[in-house]
Structures are given as C-alpha cells and as structure tokens.
Scaffold this active site. Sequence first.
Site, PDB file in Angstrom:
ATOM      1  N   ASN A  34       0.746  -1.142  -0.189  1.00  0.00           N
ATOM      2  CA  ASN A  34      -0.072  -0.162  -0.294  1.00  0.00           C
ATOM      3  C   ASN A  34       0.916   1.045  -0.062  1.00  0.00           C
ATOM      4  O   ASN A  34       0.569   2.304   0.217  1.00  0.00           O
ATOM      5  CB  ASN A  34      -0.871   0.029   1.262  1.00  0.00           C
TER       6      ASN A  34
ATOM      7  N   HIS B 214       3.133   2.540   2.104  1.00  0.00           N
ATOM      8  CA  HIS B 214       3.676   3.049   3.241  1.00  0.00           C
ATOM      9  C   HIS B 214       4.358   2.310   3.997  1.00  0.00           C
ATOM     10  O   HIS B 214       4.591   1.020   3.807  1.00  0.00           O
ATOM     11  CB  HIS B 214       2.256   3.857   4.194  1.00  0.00           C
TER      12      HIS B 214
ATOM     13  N   CYS C  43       3.729   6.914   7.254  1.00  0.00           N
ATOM     14  CA  CYS C  43       5.047   7.332   6.853  1.00  0.00           C
ATOM     15  C   CYS C  43       5.357   7.005   5.504  1.00  0.00           C
ATOM     16  O   CYS C  43       4.996   5.874   5.079  1.00  0.00           O
ATOM     17  CB  CYS C  43       5.789   6.849   7.944  1.00  0.00           C
TER      18      CYS C  43
END
Length: 365
Positions: free
Chosen positions: A259, A261, A296
């Site tokens: 995904n 991240h 992040c």
Amino acid sequence: MLLQGGAFSACNLAIIENRRLPGWICNAAPSGRLGRAHSSRVMSVATGEQMSKPHAPTHQPSLANRLRLGSLADDGLSYKEKFIVRCYEVGINKTATVETIANLLQEIGCNHAQSVGFSTDGFATTLSMRQLHLIWVTARMHIEIYKYPAWSDVIEIETWCQSEGRIGTRRDWILKNYANGEVIGRATSKWVMMNQDTRRLQKVTDDVRDEVLFYCPKELRLAFPEKNNASLKKIAKLDEAAAYSRAGLVPRRSDLDMNQHVNNVAYIGWVLESMPQEIIDSHELQTITLDYKRECQHDDIVDSLTSPESAMTESVSELQGSNGSPTSANSENDCLQFLHLLRLSSDGSEINRCRTEWRKKPAKR
C-alpha cells in the site's frame, strides 16, 4: 502500517463478489470436517434452509495453503498456525526478537484472511472496500511477551477478528509454546479504514461491517479480558526534553508494504533505536504499545525520542479463563517503563506514540 489480513483463491473471490456466502472453507483446511461444519452453517444463513450439498470448490488449495501448518478452527471463527523459529529470526540471546514476533502476528493474520477468502490486492479487503478504494491501516498495536521462544522452538499462534463498530476492527492473538502448551504471549490491535486515493480515514460502512462480521466470533472474545489491562492504557505524549534521541532515521525500500507506506513492524525498530544501550544489555522488552498517528512515506526522515516514564504502573493481573496465564512475574524493582515518540524531522509532526516495559534478562539459555 499494514493490515493483518491476507489473500484468497480465485474461487473464493468469485463467490464473495457474487454476494453468495462461502461454503468452500474446506479448501483452506487440511481436513474436510472443517469445511463441512462451516458450509452447512453458511447455507442456513444464506437461504434460511438446510442445503443438502455444500458448494463444490472449483479450484484445489494452493501449494502454500497445503504446506502451511495452519487451519481454521472447527467453527471457522479463528485460525491457528505453527511456526518454527529460524536462526535469522533470533538475536544475540538466541531468542526471537520482538520484530520477529510482530512479523509472525502479521503473517498469521494474512493467512487467516486468505483462508476465509479475502482479496490479495489490498490486505483482506472485502468486495465493498475494493469498490470504494478502501484499505485497512493499523491504529494501535499492543504486544505482551512472557517468554521469548528460542531458535528451533515451535510456537502456535491463534488469531481472530472482531468488529469495533463504526470505528473499525480489532484482531487478537494468543501465542503458545507448542511443545507444552504454555502461553508465552498475547497481543491485540485496532484497525481503521483509509481511502487509498485521498489517504483519509473513513468510517466502516454497513456493507463492510456485515462482510467482516460473518467471520467474527458471535460473542465478544478478548485476548486481554482483565479489567484495566495494559492494552487499554492511554499513552502520554513525550515532551520535547527527551532523555535519549536518535535523529535522521530513513525508511528503507524494504520497509514499505504494497500500500506504499511503512510497514507497522518497522516502527518498532525505530522506537528501539533510541533506547539506551545499558537497558538493552540488561533488560528485555516485555510489553510494547504503539499508537499510529499518521502514515510514513518512503522519503520521510524520522526522529526517535525516548524517556523513562515518570510513574510506575500496577502490574497486569493474571489472565483468567481458557486462554491461559502469563508465565512470567516480575517485581516492580525489575521492571522499567519508557515513553517514546516518533516524529518527522522536517516539521516535528507526530508519527507514532509508544510505551514500553522492560524486565531483567533471564540467564542465557
């Protein structure tokens, strides 16, 4: 942040997308009795009648499913799997690291989702979620380890999911030493939905909740049933005057999930980077709780801050009921608590808030 979910076979996905409740659970089990018990219950829910013959699978189980040492429980509402601790999964004490434990929790969560037919393209996304471009992301993770497994030990992990209403879902785990049945750890987590395009959180819709609830225990089951247990404790935000820090941490390519991240396990490593070496040498991690505040990205630079927690907390009472009991008891003099903060170096935005508890290391095995 990564969903404890997983993949599906083509026939499973086809049945779900046709809005038919699955009767093919036997595909994921080594014995047909699991599939037969579950499929008869499914047919009753779907039609209100007892079907004389369950849906026949159109594909054989994958090679991975056949080789895994795991299967659904008889009621189809939890999943158990056995794992061997590999040499590359242990640290200097020849015991599994906390990252190893967290990765195994993630792995069995994915395998559980695969066994009940959720999609491979978004980590246990349902049909409704895929139509709306929604994915699951971690909101909170709490892990307690009472005894670390050693190299070549075999551990058995059981996992199950439950709805958290409009907020999201939760997944719990119980870890046991397979040789003697000793409970060596427990964990729980909370998950929320994010729009994959806008990266904004979204409430769980009725369609998604109904799809997920079908595979959840009908009565509330908690890995931590004790009142006021540590998994519920709010984590105070660490102030700027941290006792220890490590600046300039950069995500590696291998830290990213599908995904795009940072995987939730990577945050644990960042938290531990700012722990004082003398504590690492003399103590081992007993409990870790992480609150994920924002995702992040690969080009973010992260600072890790750590300080001792000011107040000692009461120890968690012994586990009651059928799940077992903790195998380690420590006095408050042996237990140390720390607060942690992960933030963006650029503007100080909070990424993750964490609390850890540490106990004296046992004698080397």
